[in-house]
Design a protein around this motif. Structure first.
Motif, mmCIF file in Angstrom:
data_model
loop_
_atom_site.group_PDB
_atom_site.id
_atom_site.type_symbol
_atom_site.label_atom_id
_atom_site.label_comp_id
_atom_site.label_asym_id
_atom_site.label_seq_id
_atom_site.Cartn_x
_atom_site.Cartn_y
_atom_site.Cartn_z
ATOM 1 N N GLY A 1 -20.235 -37.052 0.636
ATOM 2 C CA GLY A 1 -20.807 -38.399 0.706
ATOM 3 C C GLY A 1 -19.752 -39.451 0.987
ATOM 4 N N LEU A 2 -18.641 -39.359 0.273
ATOM 5 C CA LEU A 2 -17.599 -40.387 0.433
ATOM 6 C C LEU A 2 -16.986 -40.349 1.836
ATOM 7 C CD1 LEU A 2 -15.784 -40.101 -3.005
ATOM 8 C CD2 LEU A 2 -16.981 -42.108 -2.154
ATOM 9 N N LEU A 3 -16.674 -39.148 2.318
ATOM 10 C CA LEU A 3 -16.005 -39.061 3.627
ATOM 11 C C LEU A 3 -16.955 -39.463 4.754
ATOM 12 C CD1 LEU A 3 -13.897 -35.818 3.005
ATOM 13 C CD2 LEU A 3 -13.148 -38.198 2.862
ATOM 14 N N ALA A 4 -18.224 -39.095 4.619
ATOM 15 C CA ALA A 4 -19.197 -39.515 5.641
ATOM 16 C C ALA A 4 -19.350 -41.039 5.616
ATOM 17 C CB ALA A 4 -20.536 -38.831 5.401
ATOM 18 N N MET A 5 -19.411 -41.605 4.418
ATOM 19 C CA MET A 5 -19.575 -43.067 4.328
ATOM 20 C C MET A 5 -18.325 -43.803 4.825
ATOM 21 S SD MET A 5 -22.529 -43.874 3.695
ATOM 22 C CE MET A 5 -22.286 -45.641 3.599
ATOM 23 N N ALA A 6 -17.159 -43.178 4.708
ATOM 24 C CA ALA A 6 -15.928 -43.808 5.216
ATOM 25 C C ALA A 6 -16.061 -44.046 6.716
ATOM 26 C CB ALA A 6 -14.717 -42.929 4.916
#
Ligand code: HEM
Length: 172
Positions: free
Chosen positions: A22-27
């Motif tokens: 989730g975090l890397l995609a949202m980055a």
């Protein structure tokens, strides 16, 4: 085959992977918003997303690796797991490189390399995540032996089969 690393009766690796994914995609999403709007807040958020995503990814990878070691050799699951795990480590490294390129200045424009490194990572993750699903839902890696629709709670017993009815869980 049952996972080696569990918490409250369930495998730890699938619990941990949601955070880095989730975090890397949202980055990457925040990078795009930054590139479109020029608002440095989004570049900052992307930077901290990547920081937490890389740490979370390494933590998840540790438990995935322990589960993978227990998969019997010369099986399709073992091969798929190797591609899945190696691919995910490459993705984490792409984000590490992206992080290093922006650490001195979170608003990295006009250099687009950090953005593209993350974008490549997210596109690759679509494939490696599918391979993870293949291992669980097709090859039953991490699924309790004898799992069935009437299995007792993981909190009350370590086996899925203790109240198994004849025919329950059979595939048609
Ligand atoms: C950031 C790193 C990683 C991410 C994001 C990730 C993601 C995933 C996903 C999405 C699944 C499917 C879970 C489900 O649908 O319930 C999965 C399962 C699995 N992954 Fe990974 N993975 C990572 C690293 C690794 C590594 C390094 C290995 C070791 C080779 C590994 C081994 C496994 C195994 C064995 C499973 C089957 C379920 C289990 O035993 O826990 N993973 N992973």
């Amino acid at each position: 085959m049952e996972s080696r690393t569990k918490l409250l009766g369930h495998p730890i690796h699938p619990m941990l992977i949601v955070l880095p994914l989730g975090l890397l995609a949202m980055a990457v999403v925040f990078d795009i918003i930054y590139l479109v709007t020029g608002d440095e807040t989004f570049a900052n958020v992307a930077f901290w997303d990547i920081t937490a995503g890389v740490i979370g990814g390494l933590a998840a990878a540790l438990f995935g690796f322990i589960d993978w070691l227990a998969i019997p050799k010369d099986t399709r699951a073992r091969r798929i797991g190797l591609i899945h795990g190696t691919g995910n480590l490459v993705i984490v490294l792409l984000f590490v490189a992206s992080w290093l390129l922006r650490v001195s200045d979170h608003a990295y424009s006009p250099n687009l390399v950090p953005f593209f490194l993350g974008l490549i990572g997210v596109v690759l993750a679509l494939g490696t995540a599918w391979l993870g699903g293949e291992m669980v839902y097709r090859l039953r890696v991490g699924v309790d032996d004898g799992a069935n629709l009437d299995a007792p709670s993981s909190l009350t017993t370590t086996t899925s089969t203790s109240t198994r009815r004849p025919g329950a869980g059979a595939t048609r």
